[in-house]
Structure formats: structure tokens, C-alpha cells
Design a protein around this motif. Sequence first.
Motif, PDB file in Angstrom:
ATOM      1  N   GLN A 119       0.876  -1.187  -0.012  1.00 57.34           N
ATOM      2  CA  GLN A 119      -0.002   0.057  -0.042  1.00 57.34           C
ATOM      3  C   GLN A 119       0.926   1.268   0.068  1.00 57.34           C
ATOM      4  N   VAL A 120       2.151   1.186  -0.088  1.00 63.68           N
ATOM      5  CA  VAL A 120       3.092   2.382  -0.328  1.00 63.68           C
ATOM      6  C   VAL A 120       3.894   2.578  -1.449  1.00 63.68           C
ATOM      7  N   ASP A 121       3.663   3.708  -2.140  1.00 63.56           N
ATOM      8  CA  ASP A 121       4.110   3.926  -3.527  1.00 63.56           C
ATOM      9  C   ASP A 121       5.496   4.759  -3.426  1.00 63.56           C
ATOM     10  N   VAL A 122       5.396   5.578  -2.496  1.00 59.79           N
ATOM     11  CA  VAL A 122       6.816   6.386  -2.487  1.00 59.79           C
ATOM     12  C   VAL A 122       6.942   6.802  -0.799  1.00 59.79           C
ATOM     13  N   VAL A 123       8.232   6.635  -0.502  1.00 57.29           N
ATOM     14  CA  VAL A 123       8.820   6.846   0.867  1.00 57.29           C
ATOM     15  C   VAL A 123       9.608   8.087   1.136  1.00 57.29           C
ATOM     16  N   VAL A 124       9.233   8.958   1.679  1.00 61.30           N
ATOM     17  CA  VAL A 124      10.064  10.379   1.621  1.00 61.30           C
ATOM     18  C   VAL A 124      10.771  10.538   3.181  1.00 61.30           C
ATOM     19  N   ALA A 125      11.837  10.996   2.953  1.00 63.43           N
ATOM     20  CA  ALA A 125      12.898  11.024   4.187  1.00 63.43           C
ATOM     21  C   ALA A 125      12.173  12.435   5.041  1.00 63.43           C
ATOM     22  N   ARG A 126      11.932  12.165   6.268  1.00 68.88           N
ATOM     23  CA  ARG A 126      11.716  13.445   6.849  1.00 68.88           C
ATOM     24  C   ARG A 126      12.910  13.652   8.034  1.00 68.88           C
ATOM     25  N   ARG A 127      13.270  14.504   8.031  1.00 72.05           N
ATOM     26  CA  ARG A 127      14.752  14.815   8.920  1.00 72.05           C
ATOM     27  C   ARG A 127      14.316  15.004  10.477  1.00 72.05           C
ATOM     28  N   LYS A 128      15.265  14.053  11.273  1.00 69.99           N
ATOM     29  CA  LYS A 128      15.154  14.215  12.573  1.00 69.99           C
ATOM     30  C   LYS A 128      16.121  15.098  12.946  1.00 69.99           C
ATOM     31  N   SER A 156       7.050  18.624   4.537  1.00 71.67           N
ATOM     32  CA  SER A 156       8.207  18.208   5.584  1.00 71.67           C
ATOM     33  C   SER A 156       9.108  17.407   4.942  1.00 71.67           C
ATOM     34  N   PHE A 157       9.431  17.358   3.808  1.00 70.77           N
ATOM     35  CA  PHE A 157      10.443  16.555   3.051  1.00 70.77           C
ATOM     36  C   PHE A 157      11.093  17.251   1.770  1.00 70.77           C
ATOM     37  N   GLY A 158      12.257  16.984   1.390  1.00 70.63           N
ATOM     38  CA  GLY A 158      13.096  17.444   0.479  1.00 70.63           C
ATOM     39  C   GLY A 158      12.723  16.259  -0.959  1.00 70.63           C
ATOM     40  N   ASN A 159      14.350  16.174  -1.562  1.00 69.29           N
ATOM     41  CA  ASN A 159      14.178  15.263  -2.509  1.00 69.29           C
ATOM     42  C   ASN A 159      14.676  13.886  -2.282  1.00 69.29           C
ATOM     43  N   ALA A 182       9.281  17.732  -4.618  1.00 72.09           N
ATOM     44  CA  ALA A 182       8.446  17.402  -3.325  1.00 72.09           C
ATOM     45  C   ALA A 182       7.021  17.599  -3.583  1.00 72.09           C
ATOM     46  N   SER A 183       6.589  18.936  -4.152  1.00 66.92           N
ATOM     47  CA  SER A 183       5.150  19.359  -4.266  1.00 66.92           C
ATOM     48  C   SER A 183       4.810  18.457  -5.298  1.00 66.92           C
ATOM     49  N   ALA A 184       5.336  17.788  -6.185  1.00 67.22           N
ATOM     50  CA  ALA A 184       4.612  17.166  -7.462  1.00 67.22           C
ATOM     51  C   ALA A 184       4.452  15.715  -6.666  1.00 67.22           C
ATOM     52  N   VAL A 185       5.154  15.483  -5.736  1.00 60.49           N
ATOM     53  CA  VAL A 185       4.970  13.969  -5.050  1.00 60.49           C
ATOM     54  C   VAL A 185       3.654  14.167  -4.278  1.00 60.49           C
ATOM     55  N   ASP A 193       4.481   7.459   2.327  1.00 61.42           N
ATOM     56  CA  ASP A 193       4.818   7.078   3.684  1.00 61.42           C
ATOM     57  C   ASP A 193       6.074   7.868   4.052  1.00 61.42           C
ATOM     58  N   THR A 194       6.373   8.167   5.349  1.00 62.67           N
ATOM     59  CA  THR A 194       7.757   8.847   5.787  1.00 62.67           C
ATOM     60  C   THR A 194       8.362   8.059   6.563  1.00 62.67           C
ATOM     61  N   CYS A 195       9.688   8.427   6.329  1.00 62.08           N
ATOM     62  CA  CYS A 195      10.829   7.596   7.069  1.00 62.08           C
ATOM     63  C   CYS A 195      11.841   8.580   7.908  1.00 62.08           C
ATOM     64  N   PRO A 196      11.985   8.819   9.115  1.00 65.93           N
ATOM     65  CA  PRO A 196      12.721   9.597   9.758  1.00 65.93           C
ATOM     66  C   PRO A 196      13.952   9.387   9.528  1.00 65.93           C
ATOM     67  N   LEU A 197      14.981  10.392   9.265  1.00 60.82           N
ATOM     68  CA  LEU A 197      16.215  10.037   8.906  1.00 60.82           C
ATOM     69  C   LEU A 197      16.954  11.312   9.428  1.00 60.82           C
ATOM     70  N   ASP A 198      18.425  11.128   9.750  1.00 56.23           N
ATOM     71  CA  ASP A 198      19.335  12.011   9.968  1.00 56.23           C
ATOM     72  C   ASP A 198      19.969  12.589   8.770  1.00 56.23           C
ATOM     73  N   ARG A 199      20.284  14.023   8.735  1.00 58.17           N
ATOM     74  CA  ARG A 199      21.035  14.586   7.459  1.00 58.17           C
ATOM     75  C   ARG A 199      22.293  14.470   7.886  1.00 58.17           C
ATOM     76  N   GLY A 200      23.166  14.331   6.839  1.00 60.75           N
ATOM     77  CA  GLY A 200      24.785  14.369   7.048  1.00 60.75           C
ATOM     78  C   GLY A 200      25.334  15.755   6.591  1.00 60.75           C
TER      79      GLY A 200
END
Length: 325
Positions: A119-128, A156-159, A182-185, A193-200
Motif C-alpha cells: 500500500q506504499v508507492d513512495v517513501v520520503v525522508a523526514r529529517r530528524k 516536511s520533506f525534500g528530494n 516534493a510538491s509534485a509528489v 509514507d515517511t521515514c525519519p532520517l538524520d541529515r549528514g
Amino acid sequence: MIPSDTRIVIVTPVYEDFEASSRLFKELQAELGDSVYIVAVDDGSVRQPLDTSGLDEAGARGAVLKLRRNVGHQKAIAIGLGYVSTHVHAGQSIVVMDSDGEDLPASIPQLLKSLQPEQVDVVVARRKSRVETLRFKTFYAIYKRLFRVVTGRTISFGNFMAMKPAGVRRLSAMPELSIHVASAVLASKLRIDTCPLDRGPRYAGQSKMNFVGLALHGFKGMMVFAEDVLVRVGIASAIVAILSVLGGMTAVMLKTIGYSTPGWFSVALGILVLMFMQTGVLSLMTLMLTGVVRSGTVTSELDYRDFIEKVLFSAKAGTKLEAAS
């Protein structure tokens, strides 16, 4: 061509950043091995043009799309996704990420894990966590709230994202993709769905995006929902106009019963009349622009072949050169 045995396809735009992209290729190969195929989009670099040496040094399979000119970060991603959509195979996962190191290759398995459900087509990274300055964080927080007010949607996400082949094909058919990914998505109606990730931190050099560029990027995100924005502005203008009329009627009533000081009535009524006229003009312009946006929306998808000068393949990928058709 993307080999059928590839499990993960990486799409990354590169502009005058040979050093950082070469390090990214090495880390992707070390993290994902031969299951990854890298599509690097050289966005018209002149000082540090991208070739396949970075891919070859990393021992990675991949291709470099050499664009005819600089088209910008978002359009470069759209061209890369357009190329991938015509070559991707069923069962493969596509990851979009920046080449400067802020999107960590070590985070890709987490994205792909969240992409597994049907049931998920796209997963976007949400910055922790972020490594930006306080000023950037402050303006970004303001932007997110403004975006929600004028579009009615939350961003709340980018590329940095992962998607299935069906998602890539749907997005590549959207003209909005080249404006703001992001807006097109969000506008695609795909199941997200969102996945919380750190940014390097960046691998090397400085970001080429200044404050003006960031502001323009933010406004482009709102442009994708131009019709919604215009309607909301029109409604707000109508409300202000109604309040101006009610205020004017109140001022006249107070003047009639003698509850106004000398000069107060003329000043108050003059201001309210000006507010009414301005909001009336703004409402009319908004309705006209809404009609233009509705009738003038581009329906044809971006043809990536118009922007690609040539395609270079890494030694490990096989064919060395594919001329753009």
C-alpha cells in the motif's frame, strides 16, 4: 540501459561537484554493492564536468546523463526520473538523492524497508536532525507554516525519497515534477509514507544555493498548487472586503447617533473604502488568474531526450556511449 538484475536505481543530480559525487559513488558501492545502478545527471557543469571516472574508480555500474545546458536542480531530477521510467524493470526500487553527502547512503536500506508494503508507492525522508544554521531552521519553519496556510497541505520533506516503478512512471508524466519534486509528489496522489532520517554534512565544498535561491525554490513549491493558492487568496480578499463594508456601516451608524469625534469618521470611512476597493480588485485578479491557470495547464510530460546531449556508461555497465536520440 538499466540491467534487469539491478535491485536499486539511484538518481542524483550533479552540478560542479565532481569531488563530492565521486565520494558518493564510492559510498553507494560500499553500502549496496552490485545491486545498485547509479544514474548521475550532469546539470550542464562547465568547471567540473562529470564523466564516468568517478563511477569507474568506485567500481560501480551506472550512467552519466550529460545535459545540453544547466536546467536547475529540480528539472535535472525530473530528467533523470524520465530516463529511468523508460528503462526501469519490475521489482526495482528507485531512490532520488542529492550528491553532496547530506543524503546518507547508509540511510537507503531504511527507506527501502518502508517501501516494501504493497500500500506504499513512495517513501520520503523526514529529517530528524539538521546541521544547518539557526537562521535557516527559523526560515524553514516559517516556510512550512506558510505553505500549509496557502496550499492546505503539509510539506516536511525534500528530494531524498524511494519509490516503486509505478510511482516513477506516474511522476515522470507530471509537468509539475520539473518545477518542484516534493510538491509534485504531494500532488501526484500517490500513497506516501515517511521515514525519519538524520541529515549528514556535505562531503566537500559549499552549498551553491543562496538565500534568494532557497526562497525561489520555496515559492516554486507553492506554484505547483497555484490554483489552490489563488482560490484561498480570493476567499481571504472577499472576507476582508465584507469586513470593510461592515466597518463602514458601523462608522456611518456611529456618526449618525453622534458617537464620533471630529475627523474620526472621515478618516475611518476613507481607510475602509480603500481596503474594500483594493480587496475587490485583488479578488477579481485572483479569479481571472485562477481561470488562466485552469485553462492553461500544460498536459504534456517532460521529454527528457530534448535535454540530454549524450549518455556515458561506466566500464562496469558495458556500453561506453549512447547518443541522445
